[in-house]
Design a protein around this motif. Structure first.
Motif, PDB file in Angstrom:
ATOM      1  N   UNK A 244       0.855  -1.248  -0.019  1.00 26.62           N
ATOM      2  CA  UNK A 244       0.153   0.119   0.035  1.00 26.62           C
ATOM      3  C   UNK A 244       0.736   1.391  -0.013  1.00 26.62           C
ATOM      4  N   UNK A 245       2.097   1.026  -0.370  1.00 26.36           N
ATOM      5  CA  UNK A 245       2.895   2.222  -0.341  1.00 26.36           C
ATOM      6  C   UNK A 245       3.618   3.127   1.065  1.00 26.36           C
ATOM      7  N   UNK A 246       3.472   2.322   2.034  1.00 27.83           N
ATOM      8  CA  UNK A 246       3.912   2.990   3.234  1.00 27.83           C
ATOM      9  C   UNK A 246       5.355   2.784   3.628  1.00 27.83           C
ATOM     10  N   UNK A 247       5.792   1.613   3.206  1.00 33.68           N
ATOM     11  CA  UNK A 247       7.217   0.995   3.592  1.00 33.68           C
ATOM     12  C   UNK A 247       7.777   0.502   2.327  1.00 33.68           C
ATOM     13  N   UNK A 248       9.367   0.552   2.194  1.00 32.46           N
ATOM     14  CA  UNK A 248       9.895   0.155   1.069  1.00 32.46           C
ATOM     15  C   UNK A 248      11.270  -0.190   1.492  1.00 32.46           C
ATOM     16  N   UNK A 249      11.615  -1.365   0.924  1.00 35.26           N
ATOM     17  CA  UNK A 249      13.093  -1.988   0.856  1.00 35.26           C
ATOM     18  C   UNK A 249      13.934  -1.773  -0.049  1.00 35.26           C
ATOM     19  N   UNK A 250      15.214  -1.022   0.188  1.00 39.40           N
ATOM     20  CA  UNK A 250      15.953  -0.616  -0.805  1.00 39.40           C
ATOM     21  C   UNK A 250      17.244  -1.287  -0.583  1.00 39.40           C
ATOM     22  N   UNK A 251      18.252  -1.439  -1.814  1.00 43.92           N
ATOM     23  CA  UNK A 251      19.495  -2.104  -1.492  1.00 43.92           C
ATOM     24  C   UNK A 251      19.331  -3.747  -1.433  1.00 43.92           C
ATOM     25  N   UNK A 252      20.133  -4.347  -1.351  1.00 42.71           N
ATOM     26  CA  UNK A 252      20.331  -5.639  -1.360  1.00 42.71           C
ATOM     27  C   UNK A 252      21.309  -6.448  -0.455  1.00 42.71           C
ATOM     28  N   UNK A 253      20.947  -7.554  -0.112  1.00 40.52           N
ATOM     29  CA  UNK A 253      21.823  -8.505   0.920  1.00 40.52           C
ATOM     30  C   UNK A 253      22.416  -7.756   2.102  1.00 40.52           C
TER      31      UNK A 253
ATOM     32  N   UNK B  88      23.329  -4.751   2.550  1.00 45.89           N
ATOM     33  CA  UNK B  88      23.096  -3.347   2.580  1.00 45.89           C
ATOM     34  C   UNK B  88      21.550  -3.157   2.440  1.00 45.89           C
ATOM     35  N   UNK B  89      20.686  -3.948   2.664  1.00 48.08           N
ATOM     36  CA  UNK B  89      19.124  -3.754   2.497  1.00 48.08           C
ATOM     37  C   UNK B  89      18.940  -2.704   3.689  1.00 48.08           C
ATOM     38  N   UNK B  90      18.146  -1.883   3.393  1.00 50.93           N
ATOM     39  CA  UNK B  90      17.396  -0.865   4.358  1.00 50.93           C
ATOM     40  C   UNK B  90      16.366  -1.008   4.142  1.00 50.93           C
ATOM     41  N   UNK B  91      15.470  -0.825   5.574  1.00 52.19           N
ATOM     42  CA  UNK B  91      13.915  -0.588   5.431  1.00 52.19           C
ATOM     43  C   UNK B  91      13.527   0.855   5.906  1.00 52.19           C
ATOM     44  N   UNK B  92      12.724   1.434   4.960  1.00 52.65           N
ATOM     45  CA  UNK B  92      12.297   2.614   5.087  1.00 52.65           C
ATOM     46  C   UNK B  92      10.941   3.059   4.851  1.00 52.65           C
ATOM     47  N   UNK B  93      10.399   4.166   5.478  1.00 51.29           N
ATOM     48  CA  UNK B  93       9.084   4.629   5.295  1.00 51.29           C
ATOM     49  C   UNK B  93       9.262   5.403   3.895  1.00 51.29           C
TER      50      UNK B  93
END
Length: 404
Positions: A371-380, A382-387
């Motif tokens: 629903x577009x509230x959170x996203x995961x970026x990066x990989x392995x 280096x992965x980050x969870x952000x709003x």
């Protein structure tokens, strides 16, 4: 000792993410008057024994330094209350002792909060000479009527004079404004923001007015004598704030804080990145990793109780409490998702002992991403969870859904 300008903190041991740092917070509990919206541990006293308070703060600093040998400070923050009511000599003594006990490398950020009513050129020069290299001014509004409604003792002219003085004397400065005030329109706030941007250089803190229990505003709001803008208007005010500050080159690096790249508050980043910090003074909180265990620290809130205990035993701290893994996860997400940079998943696992997915209700994370509230970026690693921007605007609801 403290250098003339700040330097960005390094990266963590893995070299992937910014190091949260190790910070010192110093609480000065006294104010000239109590603002009707404020629920901080602040008190009005007719007189203050500055020599005793300086001694108490130094003794409690020593107490915590004994527990954290070998650590190096990355920031110091004098908060309150109104720390600009302190004597510059007290600030200088605390910074000298902090340098002796932990070390203050050149460029360490040292911030002091100030109100325009407690600003005078000689005193600001004294703080600068003591080692303060950043000030944070509690302006709150540039509108005369709203300043009176907020219980502020300064005028808009006083505020602009304090900003000019800070700009002349300190390498870095910031100031605060409060919005979503009773009767405030989007058009009026836009005009005030543009006026503020004429005087902001690197950093601006913009807080939405909230009604806190135990305040005068809470009483007025409960009986209907104080009415905030409608929820839809509050949303429009927030959205317009992001639009104007982005266009000005000061994007939100945290829900309520805007800065040009490199001008972020390094001290507050330690909190939001869940780093260790020492809190001294009445009512101060801290988080310390001692013998491999994260512990919550807090001191007695009542100034007189804190001072008596500190002068007699060396500290006004209450017994430390271990922070359980589930609580560490909650605190990391509550703080880290406020940041535009988000929360490194590798740091979550290192702090809690398990990957994030093991802590969450099934499908909670995927649903919030969908629903577009959170996203995961990066990989392995280096992965980050952000709003997302929408998620930060609705962060309380996002956290409730994520943590169940």
């Amino acid at each position: 000792m403290v250098g003339q300008t700040g330097q960005l903190q390094g990266v963590d041991a893995a070299g992937l993410f910014p190091d949260p740092g190790f910070a010192l917070y110093v609480h000065w509990p006294f104010c000239a008057s109590k603002c009707p919206y404020c629920d901080f541990n602040s008190h009005v006293r007719e007189s203050v024994d500055h020599e005793s308070w300086a001694e108490g703060l130094l003794r409690e600093l020593d107490h915590f330094a004994d527990l954290t040998p070998g650590r190096r400070l990355t920031s110091v923050f004098f908060g309150g209350g109104t720390p600009s009511l302190m004597r510059p000599e007290t600030v200088a003594a605390i910074l000298r002792r902090a340098d002796e006990r932990w070390g203050l490398p050149a460029g360490t950020e040292v911030t002091l909060e100030a109100n325009p009513t407690s600003v005078e050129a000689a005193k600001f020069r004294g703080f600068r000479a003591a080692g303060v290299n950043r000030v944070s001014l509690g302006i709150q509004s540039l509108n005369e009527a709203d300043l009176k409604a907020l219980g502020r003792r300064h005028s808009a002219e006083d505020a602009l004079g304090a900003i000019a003085l800070a700009r002349d004397l300190f390498p870095r400065y910031s100031f605060d404004l409060i919005y979503a005030r009773p009767g405030q329109t989007v058009a009026a706030w836009r005009e005030e923001l543009h006026r503020a941007l004429d005087h902001a250089v690197g950093h601006l803190s913009l807080y939405q007015l909230t009604i806190e229990e135990g305040t005068q505003f809470h009483t007025l709001h409960a009986r209907g004598d104080l009415v905030l803008p409608a929820e839809e208007v509050q949303g429009d005010l927030y959205a317009m704030t992001q639009e104007v500050l982005n266009a000005a080159g000061l994007p939100a690096y945290e829900v309520s804080n805007h800065a040009r790249p490199g001008q972020e508050s390094r001290h507050n980043l330690t909190y939001w990145r869940y780093g260790d910090y020492v809190g001294i003074g009445p009512g101060a909180h801290g988080r310390l990793t001692l013998e491999g265990e994260k512990r919550a620290t807090r001191t007695h809130r009542a100034p007189e109780v804190w001072l008596e205990r500190t002068l007699s035993t060396g500290t006004g701290a209450k017994p430390f409490e271990p922070v359980a893994a589930q609580d560490r996860l909650t605190e990391m997400l509550m703080m880290g998702l406020r940041l535009s940079e988000g929360v490194p998943l590798a740091r979550v696992q290192a702090e809690t002992g398990k990957p994030l997915a093991d802590w969450l209700a099934p499908d909670a994370l995927r649903r919030l991403q969908r629903i577009g509230m959170l996203e995961q970026v990066g990989q392995g690693a280096g992965t980050v969870l952000r709003a997302t921007s929408d998620g930060r605007e609705r962060l309380n609801a996002v956290l409730a859904a994520l943590l169940g």
